[in-house]
Design an enzyme around this catalytic site. Structure first.
Site, PDB file in Angstrom:
ATOM      1  N   GLU A 124       0.822  -1.199   0.000  1.00 28.83           N
ATOM      2  CA  GLU A 124       0.000   0.000   0.000  1.00 28.83           C
ATOM      3  C   GLU A 124       0.860   1.256   0.000  1.00 28.83           C
ATOM      4  O   GLU A 124       1.952   1.276   0.576  1.00 28.83           O
ATOM      5  CB  GLU A 124      -0.909   0.022   1.228  1.00 28.83           C
ATOM      6  CG  GLU A 124      -1.887  -1.127   1.276  1.00 28.83           C
ATOM      7  CD  GLU A 124      -2.689  -1.170   2.557  1.00 28.83           C
ATOM      8  OE1 GLU A 124      -3.575  -2.027   2.659  1.00 28.83           O
ATOM      9  OE2 GLU A 124      -2.427  -0.346   3.473  1.00 28.83           O
ATOM     10  N   CYS A 137       3.328   8.224   1.393  1.00 28.92           N
ATOM     11  CA  CYS A 137       3.720   7.247   2.409  1.00 28.92           C
ATOM     12  C   CYS A 137       3.925   5.912   1.701  1.00 28.92           C
ATOM     13  O   CYS A 137       2.990   5.382   1.106  1.00 28.92           O
ATOM     14  CB  CYS A 137       2.624   7.155   3.464  1.00 28.92           C
ATOM     15  SG  CYS A 137       2.953   5.980   4.780  1.00 28.92           S
ATOM     16  N   CYS A 144       4.740  -7.254   7.795  1.00 31.22           N
ATOM     17  CA  CYS A 144       5.742  -6.811   8.762  1.00 31.22           C
ATOM     18  C   CYS A 144       5.913  -7.895   9.813  1.00 31.22           C
ATOM     19  O   CYS A 144       4.941  -8.529  10.233  1.00 31.22           O
ATOM     20  CB  CYS A 144       5.308  -5.499   9.425  1.00 31.22           C
ATOM     21  SG  CYS A 144       6.530  -4.822  10.578  1.00 31.22           S
ATOM     22  N   CYS A 148       3.537  -5.106  16.189  1.00 27.90           N
ATOM     23  CA  CYS A 148       3.145  -4.075  17.154  1.00 27.90           C
ATOM     24  C   CYS A 148       1.649  -4.218  17.415  1.00 27.90           C
ATOM     25  O   CYS A 148       0.855  -4.441  16.495  1.00 27.90           O
ATOM     26  CB  CYS A 148       3.468  -2.690  16.618  1.00 27.90           C
ATOM     27  SG  CYS A 148       5.247  -2.399  16.400  1.00 27.90           S
ATOM     28  N   CYS A 151      -1.132  -2.228  15.272  1.00 29.12           N
ATOM     29  CA  CYS A 151      -0.871  -2.006  13.848  1.00 29.12           C
ATOM     30  C   CYS A 151      -1.550  -3.061  12.984  1.00 29.12           C
ATOM     31  O   CYS A 151      -1.368  -4.267  13.193  1.00 29.12           O
ATOM     32  CB  CYS A 151       0.636  -2.025  13.595  1.00 29.12           C
ATOM     33  SG  CYS A 151       1.090  -1.844  11.868  1.00 29.12           S
ATOM     34  N   CYS A 362      -2.675   1.684   7.783  1.00 30.05           N
ATOM     35  CA  CYS A 362      -1.702   0.899   7.034  1.00 30.05           C
ATOM     36  C   CYS A 362      -2.022  -0.597   7.120  1.00 30.05           C
ATOM     37  O   CYS A 362      -2.132  -1.160   8.198  1.00 30.05           O
ATOM     38  CB  CYS A 362      -0.308   1.173   7.576  1.00 30.05           C
ATOM     39  SG  CYS A 362       0.987   0.431   6.596  1.00 30.05           S
TER      40      CYS A 362
END
Length: 387
Positions: A124, A137, A144, A148, A151, A362
């Site tokens: 994205e 961005c 990932c 976290c 997220c 995100c």
């Protein structure tokens, strides 16, 4: 011992001995991906090609400017070249595109793009207009590995590292739109941890900044990290004035470990020490989580950390789409938190919430369109690279 990196995908890996800004060696018989080379190396490849077929030297510059500066979607679209020559280029070289799978526009002008990659992975990018600036961005990994707690990207797990051209091409694709989106600033705040893909990010930074490539000023390019210490050192070692943002999100090790498991490997004190040694101004990113990290005592401790390394603090309202069970801190409480930081001598800004009416958190758009995929361990795509 230098880190061993892999060039290319898992089907055709070429081993090199250390992170480098030089072009990757290319296996004989494969097309050369011109977009995955620095301008210097792309120029050398093109010059050798044109010399070999008896074309004049100026053809090299003609093609170079169509890679990034005034990008062409295909070799056939380079109408300044003879048609036969365009065919020869297409036979020898690759000019890969990112395919737009979804595009959403918010009422505030924010636009989000879901790009499909050649192997079916998706990333994205978000274009954010603000007065005379347009910030893109961008993503540095598909998924990932850091998980976290708040997220949306972390929820999908790690899929693979992006190659350098896949990172820089997110800006290139903005120039290929009709009408184009004129990107003035770039932030590595999309999917992934950029400093755990340093080999590709290092070369992508060169492509983003090079006047003969995308030509974005170094001070307009920000790399955001959770605090991967070797990567901070490597970024600081580059001569360009790239900006560094560190995701703090909690002012104590105990709370930060709960929110960000990476704090076990890179504890807060070590991250602050690295920020103090970074010779440019550092920004602290701090997502406001209602009832979790937004108390007065949190603000006081955060101010102490920021003063240690003269950091600017950016308070980020939690986007509802990425909440994962957390509650956004109310706007009035965020303003009080910011006031407390200022009262303790720290410069602070409150980031505007953008794209609230679209899937702008995100990772959210990817999950909505493609569903959740099982995460893959890092070693299934080379590795998670640190400098």
């Amino acid at each position: 011992m230098p880190l061993r990196l892999y060039a290319g995908d898992s089907a055709a890996r070429t081993r090199i001995s250390k992170p480098t800004r030089l072009g990757r060696p290319v296996t004989v018989g494969q097309k050369v991906n011109l977009l995955d080379l620095t301008i210097t190396d792309a120029e050398a490849q093109l010059r050798a090609f044109f010399t070999g077929i008896g074309e004049p030297a100026y053809r090299t510059r003609q093609v170079l400017r169509r890679l990034w500066t005034n990008p062409a979607p295909t070799f056939d679209a380079m109408s300044e070249l003879p048609k036969a020559l365009r065919g020869q280029l297409a036979a020898a070289f690759d000019l890969p595109r990112l395919s737009i799978a979804a595009r959403q526009r918010s009422t505030d002008g924010t636009e989000k793009f879901l790009f499909l990659l050649r192997d079916g992975q998706a990333i994205e990018s978000v274009a954010i207009p603000e007065n005379d600036r347009l910030t893109l961005c961008i993503s540095s990994q598909a998924g990932c590995a850091l998980q976290c707690a708040f997220c949306a990207t972390g929820a999908m797990g790690f899929q693979r590292n992006l190659d350098a051209f896949e990172i820089a091409a997110q800006v290139r694709e903005m120039r290929l739109l009709d009408p184009p989106i004129p990107v003035t600033n770039v932030v590595f705040m999309g999917m992934g941890e950029p400093l755990m893909n340093w080999g590709s990010v290092d070369r992508a930074l060169t492509l983003l900044n090079d006047a003969d490539a995308l030509g974005i000023g170094a001070r307009h390019i920000t790399v955001s990290t959770v605090g991967v210490l070797p990567g901070i050192v490597a970024l600081g070692g580059r001569p360009e004035q790239f900006r560094l943002a560190i995701s703090i999100h909690a002012p104590s090790d105990a709370l930060r470990r709960e929110l960000m498991p990476v704090n076990v490997k890179y504890p807060l004190a070590d991250v602050i020490e690295a920020a103090k040694r970074f010779d440019r101004r550092v920004t602290f990113e701090y997502v406001m989580l209602g009832g979790v990290n937004d108390a007065v005592e949190h603000a006081i401790r955060l101010a102490e950390l920021a003063r240690e390394c003269r950091a600017f603090v950016n308070l980020i309202p939690l986007h509802p789409g990425g909440a994962r069970g957390f509650t956004p801190t109310p706007a009035a409480r965020i303003r009080e938190f910011a006031h407390e930081l200022r009262r303790h001598g720290v410069e602070v800004a409150i980031r505007k919430s953008r794209g609230v009416d679209i899937a702008a958190a995100c990772g959210q758009l990817r999950v909505e369109r493609l569903g959740r995929r099982p995460p893959r361990p890092p070693d299934q795509h080379g590795d998670v690279q640190v400098a």
